[in-house]
Scaffold this motif. Structure first.
Motif: not given
Length: 97
Positions: A13-22, A59-67
């Motif tokens: 859920e956090i990853r999705y949020y940061f990917a669509r944060k704006k 931060t790299s995986l979930f905030v910056e949305n890296n795999t």
């Protein structure tokens, strides 16, 4: 203590949020914040006390949305090593909550 499965669900859920944060921040002015915003704040606070490698991984995986695959290339680590670090992150967060 939280289960690792619950932590994984939250992190998705956090990853999705940061990917669509704006976009989500923009519509929150109209609708209000989604409950994930509180979850993000809770996890961010927990990560402030984490070992630095886990903090960097979070931060790299979930905030910056890296795999995990792209991160292994960026960090010049094997995919298996990133997977091991990710499991350590899940365990750290499960024990923290």
């Amino acid at each position: 203590m939280m289960t690792i499965q619950a932590v994984r669900k939250d992190l998705n859920e956090i990853r999705y949020y940061f990917a669509r944060k704006k976009r989500l921040d923009d519509v929150s002015e109209l609708v209000g914040n989604n409950k994930v915003v509180d979850m993000v704040e809770r996890y961010n606070v927990a990560m402030q006390n984490a070992p630095i490698r886990l903090y960097d991984l979070y931060t790299s995986l979930f905030v910056e949305n890296n795999t995990q695959e792209s991160l292994s290339n960026k960090w010049c680590y094997s995919r298996e090593h990133i997977t091991r670090l990710t499991k350590m992150l899940y365990q750290y967060l499960a024990a923290t909550f």
